[in-house]
Design an enzyme around this catalytic site. Sequence first.
Site, PDB file in Angstrom:
ATOM      1  N   HIS A  58       0.845  -1.200   0.000  1.00 58.22           N
ATOM      2  CA  HIS A  58       0.000   0.000   0.000  1.00 58.22           C
ATOM      3  C   HIS A  58       0.874   1.242   0.000  1.00 58.22           C
ATOM      4  O   HIS A  58       1.705   1.427   0.880  1.00 58.22           O
ATOM      5  CB  HIS A  58      -0.930  -0.001   1.220  1.00 58.22           C
ATOM      6  CG  HIS A  58      -2.130  -0.878   1.033  1.00 58.22           C
ATOM      7  ND1 HIS A  58      -3.357  -0.600   1.580  1.00 58.22           N
ATOM      8  CD2 HIS A  58      -2.286  -2.016   0.311  1.00 58.22           C
ATOM      9  CE1 HIS A  58      -4.221  -1.543   1.225  1.00 58.22           C
ATOM     10  NE2 HIS A  58      -3.594  -2.412   0.465  1.00 58.22           N
ATOM     11  N   TYR A  92      -9.737   5.770   7.014  1.00 58.87           N
ATOM     12  CA  TYR A  92     -10.064   6.081   8.417  1.00 58.87           C
ATOM     13  C   TYR A  92     -11.054   7.245   8.359  1.00 58.87           C
ATOM     14  O   TYR A  92     -10.718   8.304   7.816  1.00 58.87           O
ATOM     15  CB  TYR A  92      -8.838   6.536   9.196  1.00 58.87           C
ATOM     16  CG  TYR A  92      -7.752   5.489   9.376  1.00 58.87           C
ATOM     17  CD1 TYR A  92      -6.808   5.245   8.379  1.00 58.87           C
ATOM     18  CD2 TYR A  92      -7.645   4.771  10.566  1.00 58.87           C
ATOM     19  CE1 TYR A  92      -5.802   4.296   8.562  1.00 58.87           C
ATOM     20  CE2 TYR A  92      -6.639   3.831  10.756  1.00 58.87           C
ATOM     21  CZ  TYR A  92      -5.730   3.597   9.746  1.00 58.87           C
ATOM     22  OH  TYR A  92      -4.726   2.663   9.929  1.00 58.87           O
ATOM     23  N   PRO A 120      -5.642   0.964  18.370  1.00 65.03           N
ATOM     24  CA  PRO A 120      -5.312   0.396  17.051  1.00 65.03           C
ATOM     25  C   PRO A 120      -5.270   1.412  15.906  1.00 65.03           C
ATOM     26  O   PRO A 120      -4.825   1.061  14.808  1.00 65.03           O
ATOM     27  CB  PRO A 120      -6.437  -0.620  16.815  1.00 65.03           C
ATOM     28  CG  PRO A 120      -7.558  -0.176  17.685  1.00 65.03           C
ATOM     29  CD  PRO A 120      -6.939   0.495  18.872  1.00 65.03           C
ATOM     30  N   LYS A 177      -0.142   0.192  15.066  1.00 67.08           N
ATOM     31  CA  LYS A 177       1.244   0.148  15.545  1.00 67.08           C
ATOM     32  C   LYS A 177       1.556  -1.042  16.461  1.00 67.08           C
ATOM     33  O   LYS A 177       2.729  -1.322  16.728  1.00 67.08           O
ATOM     34  CB  LYS A 177       1.574   1.450  16.318  1.00 67.08           C
ATOM     35  CG  LYS A 177       1.612   2.675  15.444  1.00 67.08           C
ATOM     36  CD  LYS A 177       2.823   2.652  14.542  1.00 67.08           C
ATOM     37  CE  LYS A 177       2.728   3.599  13.387  1.00 67.08           C
ATOM     38  NZ  LYS A 177       3.116   3.039  12.104  1.00 67.08           N
ATOM     39  N   TYR A 227       3.285   6.805   9.973  1.00 60.91           N
ATOM     40  CA  TYR A 227       2.472   5.662   9.537  1.00 60.91           C
ATOM     41  C   TYR A 227       3.344   4.545   8.966  1.00 60.91           C
ATOM     42  O   TYR A 227       3.130   3.367   9.272  1.00 60.91           O
ATOM     43  CB  TYR A 227       1.432   6.120   8.505  1.00 60.91           C
ATOM     44  CG  TYR A 227       0.307   5.124   8.327  1.00 60.91           C
ATOM     45  CD1 TYR A 227      -0.767   5.103   9.212  1.00 60.91           C
ATOM     46  CD2 TYR A 227       0.320   4.200   7.286  1.00 60.91           C
ATOM     47  CE1 TYR A 227      -1.799   4.177   9.065  1.00 60.91           C
ATOM     48  CE2 TYR A 227      -0.705   3.274   7.128  1.00 60.91           C
ATOM     49  CZ  TYR A 227      -1.766   3.280   8.016  1.00 60.91           C
ATOM     50  OH  TYR A 227      -2.780   2.363   7.878  1.00 60.91           O
TER      51      TYR A 227
HETATM   52  C1  PHB Z   1      -6.835  -4.042  10.456  1.00 59.29           C
HETATM   53  O1  PHB Z   1      -6.771  -4.340   9.263  1.00 59.29           O
HETATM   54  O2  PHB Z   1      -7.279  -4.843  11.291  1.00 59.29           O
HETATM   55  C2  PHB Z   1      -6.381  -2.702  10.894  1.00 59.29           C
HETATM   56  C3  PHB Z   1      -5.800  -1.851   9.973  1.00 59.29           C
HETATM   57  C4  PHB Z   1      -5.390  -0.592  10.364  1.00 59.29           C
HETATM   58  C5  PHB Z   1      -5.553  -0.195  11.668  1.00 59.29           C
HETATM   59  C6  PHB Z   1      -6.110  -1.051  12.603  1.00 59.29           C
HETATM   60  C7  PHB Z   1      -6.521  -2.311  12.212  1.00 59.29           C
HETATM   61  O3  PHB Z   1      -5.155   1.050  12.044  1.00 59.29           O
END
Ligand code: PHB
Length: 394
Positions: free
Chosen positions: A77, A205, A297, A301, A389
């Site tokens: 990505h 997000y 989450p 990280k 990130y």
């Molecule tokens: C996930 O794919 O479970 C996931 C991805 C990004 C995040 C948290 C969880 O920030």
Amino acid sequence: MSEREDKTQVCIVGAGPAGLLLGHLLRAEGIDCVVLERQSPDYVLGRIRAGVLEQVTVGLMERLGLDSRLKAEGLIHDGFNLADGERLIRIDIADLTGRHVVVYGQTELTRDLMDASAERGLTVVYEANDVALHDVESDAPFVTYEKDGQAHRVSARIVVGCDGFHGPSRRVIPAGVAREYEREYPFGWLGILADVPPCNHELIYANHERGFALASQRSEVRSRYYIDVPLTEKLEDWPDDRVWDELAIRLGPEAAANITRGPSIEKSIAPLRSYVFAPMRHGNLLLCGDAAHIVPPTGAKGLNLAASDVHYAAEALTAFFRRNDADAVAGYSDRALARVWKAERFSWSLTRLMHRFPEDGPFERAMQVAELDYIASSRAAQTSIAENYVGLPV
Ligand code: PHB
Ligand code: APR
């Protein structure tokens, strides 16, 4: 009952990603170790966790030569998105940092490490009950456990606690010599896993007036989505359709149009917490991963921080067993914590930016809008987010 005794150089408690990665790295250096895990392999693989890997994590798998499936199946990505109502801000991490992240489930990474244990001579004892750490302040620490009615003792030179937030390792450190830093959040993430194509090729997000949402993925045919819910919410009240309806609203019209619905194959609610236990070493006990710290989450990280801890721990232990370098072990905590705190800051600030906290008023919301406006219009702001990130250097 007579006790069976084993001797090793390093006893690792916990066979999550931190314990298995560390075990493999030590074996690759010719260091003896034993990993003790309370659960069965199937139980460990049944836990669904995040799935965005930084270079540090990918690099360790490469170094171990255990990256073939990761290379074949991991999705590269180059960016991700922040959504705010109808607006979508793309953070082009490849352009801003020259690097990328790899989407590959923690479960798959754990499976790769697990499958390679036998051939690499890594002993992992599953279903070890009543694991207890002893004399970690001395040069002859040992760990006891029970398995199939037999009592065992593993004598080691160093013990490493990789036993997650609820494990016993951190608890043997006396309260007077350590400090806990903690922040609980007034919501949890309800996650849903489904075998449907993702709604977008990159993660989104979203901060919506009804709350947070995240569109993530495990592969081109498996999606992972989250919404934030009050901690009092019960899973029974969230049939799949209600989750899909809520996602469609919160992710915004463009993503909603591309959502493919399907039956959930996993659904759970997880609380959000920021937590640091410092120092991460006491005597001859080191802590790695969730045993020492938790991040919310937002930003994915958790696993990557476990990997950087393990990187520092493997370096310290290699210096110790090769050159008798006790300073390397003594310095582990400061090295690890310097990176931990930066990831804690990033995870906390992205959580603050993307969630509607129940106590927030118009001022707090105006601050979010101003920050998102700033991010949308400033390459410097985007670079700061992108470099955190993709993962700060180890
Ligand atoms: C996930 O794919 O479970 C996931 C991805 C990004 C995040 C948290 C969880 O920030
Ligand atoms: N005895 C032996 N093993 C134990 C004990 C115990 N008493 N208590 C816990 N464990 C084991 C757990 O069963 C688990 O398999 O320790 C392991 C800890 O693994 P994780 O919780 O996965 O933690 P860690 O390896 O540090 O991985 C880092 O990244 O995405 C985040 O939180 C997520 O799991 C993730 C983490």
